[in-house]
Design a protein around this motif. Structure first.
Motif, mmCIF file in Angstrom:
data_model
loop_
_atom_site.group_PDB
_atom_site.id
_atom_site.type_symbol
_atom_site.label_atom_id
_atom_site.label_comp_id
_atom_site.label_asym_id
_atom_site.label_seq_id
_atom_site.Cartn_x
_atom_site.Cartn_y
_atom_site.Cartn_z
ATOM 1 N N MET A 163 5.591 43.074 12.070
ATOM 2 C CA MET A 163 3.957 43.125 12.573
ATOM 3 C C MET A 163 3.803 44.063 13.844
ATOM 4 N N ARG A 164 4.901 44.377 14.559
ATOM 5 C CA ARG A 164 4.857 44.726 15.650
ATOM 6 C C ARG A 164 4.111 44.062 16.612
ATOM 7 N N ARG A 165 4.474 42.832 16.705
ATOM 8 C CA ARG A 165 3.757 41.918 17.825
ATOM 9 C C ARG A 165 4.429 41.632 18.964
ATOM 10 N N ASN A 166 5.599 42.193 19.152
ATOM 11 C CA ASN A 166 6.300 42.269 20.531
ATOM 12 C C ASN A 166 6.316 40.732 21.084
ATOM 13 N N ILE A 167 6.662 39.829 20.249
ATOM 14 C CA ILE A 167 6.982 38.330 20.771
ATOM 15 C C ILE A 167 7.906 37.847 19.673
ATOM 16 N N THR A 168 8.547 36.740 20.190
ATOM 17 C CA THR A 168 9.593 36.118 19.298
ATOM 18 C C THR A 168 8.976 34.640 18.959
ATOM 19 N N ALA A 169 9.541 34.071 18.090
ATOM 20 C CA ALA A 169 9.201 32.705 17.608
ATOM 21 C C ALA A 169 9.236 31.691 19.038
ATOM 22 N N ALA A 170 10.542 32.099 19.593
ATOM 23 C CA ALA A 170 11.274 30.984 20.817
ATOM 24 C C ALA A 170 10.078 31.447 21.923
ATOM 25 N N GLN A 171 9.720 32.497 22.125
ATOM 26 C CA GLN A 171 8.687 32.799 23.334
ATOM 27 C C GLN A 171 7.382 32.426 23.044
ATOM 28 N N THR A 172 6.789 32.395 21.627
ATOM 29 C CA THR A 172 5.760 31.794 21.377
ATOM 30 C C THR A 172 5.605 30.344 21.527
ATOM 31 N N ARG A 173 6.534 29.659 21.137
ATOM 32 C CA ARG A 173 6.646 27.932 21.474
ATOM 33 C C ARG A 173 6.847 27.728 22.742
#
Length: 431
Positions: A264-274
């Motif tokens: 998606m080219r969101r420039n964020i990871t799952a860990a960073q999101t949490r």
């Protein structure tokens, strides 16, 4: 047919509505009669402000144009002008397919419409708007465009690069809205959290929100459409400490699976999101988060979707919307990925995700029974006044229903005790 008159029809988001309201102010100042009601179209000129974000929105815009073409053939309206995102992106194609339209204009070509009507842009009323929302709240747009480059999104193709408005310009418009009776300002942009980056090379949203909250008469200030990557964390103390800044934030997260986020080219990871979500909830206790999620993005496998379900159960978002991926011409994903998930699978995933959220919403609402919330009254509907707490954006569930046993004033604030809860509505009484 009403001569010397213009009907404006707005489709799509609140950002489009603000554009229509600014155009309406210019038209009214030039002496034209203006109306904003798609159910009562009968003017000499009809202006359709279109949306082109996803397939359903594009279809809705096309259908509205075709309905107006039929009204024109029947002699019930005169000219048809089309503006907005759809017209900006597909101008040449639409010109060939629907020749009955008298003028196609881009998203920001208001001068072209005024010129065609024999009028000129009036710079002295630059920030004037003919507010079409209930008089006690209005949307305030602080920027245009987007620099994010998400794979599925066509907005940058239609609106261009991010352009922050000056703080003074925004503050002037806010004061003007308050002078007209607005008590609640809905702060909007394609991406609020990027505000200031194009000018100051750093986010300056926190300072802007602080200055807006200082304006006398601003009872509530609500923030819509944030982005998780490079979020301005200095905004959180402002939200926590300012009593008129709603403890509410609308942040579209889209997904949680690392492979999907990367595509998606969101420039964020799952860990960073949490970590980001945990920080928000820690810094602003009681905040209600609204997010939007997408299912069926190209390459989303069963494991990706399972992670998304687990994420929703884990985070228990107070507000959540979701939609199925729809390929949009010209976007990165349309050019580089194959839309490889069937519509049936997309809809099944979407339905299951929303069922999970419905149970979460019901539980969160049930916990509010017996508690008292400051509530604004939006309207009277049948036997109930319809209100909202600071956690509720206009036209987005839930709402607070108060039986109309005593007279309440639209636009006024009351302390309301919640007596009953459903998945997407609360019931209460004024105390």
């Amino acid at each position: 047919m009403r001569h010397d008159s213009v009907d404006i029809i707005t489709l799509g988001c609140s950002k489009n509505l603000v554009d229509s309201e600014r155009l309406m102010a210019q038209l009214r100042a030039s002496g034209l009669k203006v109306r904003h009601d798609p159910d009562k179209v009968g003017a000499e000129t009809v202006v359709i402000n279109t949306c082109g974000f996803i397939g359903d929105a594009q279809e809705e815009s096309i259908n509205m144009i075709l309905e107006c073409v039929e009204l024109k053939k029947a002699g019930r309206i005169g000219r048809i002008f089309v503006m907005g995102c759809l017209s900006q992106k597909f101008n040449k194609e639409l010109l060939a397919e629907i020749p009955e339209v008298d003028g196609w204009y881009g998203k920001f070509d208001w001068n072209g419409i005024l010129k065609e009507l024999g009028r000129k842009w009036n710079g002295e009323i630059e920030n004037e708007r003919y507010v079409t929302t209930p008089s006690h709240y209005a949307y305030l747009k602080i920027a245009e465009g987007c620099n994010r480059g998400c794979a599925y999104c066509a907005i940058p193709l239609m609106t261009g690069k991010y352009r922050s408005r000056s703080q003074e310009d925004i503050l002037d418009e806010a004061r003007l809205l308050v002078s007209k009776g607005v008590k609640e300002i809905q702060l909007i942009a394609q991406d609020l959290t990027y505000y200031g980056m194009d000018v100051a090379k750093k986010p300056t949203l926190a300072g802007l929100v602080q200055r807006l909250s200082d304006i006398p008469g601003v009872e509530w200030l609500r923030l819509h459409y944030g982005y998780p990557n490079n979020f301005p964390m200095d905004l959180l103390p402002v939200m926590r400490e300012r009593t008129n800044v709603c403890k509410y934030m609308d942040i579209a997260l889209q997904h949680i699976s690392d492979p999907v986020l990367k595509r998606m080219r969101r420039n964020i990871t799952a860990a960073q999101t949490r970590d980001f979500l945990a920080c928000i909830r820690s810094e602003v206790p009681g905040i209600h988060l609204r997010t939007t999620l997408m299912v069926g993005f190209p390459g989303e496998i069963d494991d990706d979707y399972a992670q998304l379900l687990d994420f929703v159960r884990e985070q228990r978002f107070e507000r959540m919307g979701a939609f199925a991926y729809c390929e949009v011409e010209g976007t990165y994903s349309a050019l580089h990925y194959r839309d490889d998930i069937t519509d049936d699978i997309k809809q099944a995933r979407l339905s299951r995700l929303m069922r999970v959220q419905q149970d979460i919403s019901a539980s969160i609402n049930e916990a509010k029974v017996g508690k008292v919330f400051k509530t604004v009254i939006d309207r009277l509907e049948g036997d109930y006044y319809i209100g909202r707490t600071e956690f509720d954006s206009p036209e987005v569930y839930p709402e607070v229903l108060i039986r109309a046993e005593n007279e309440l004033r639209t636009g006024d604030f009351y302390n309301v005790k919640v007596t009953e809860a459903e998945a997407f509505d609360l019931y209460g009484k004024v105390i």
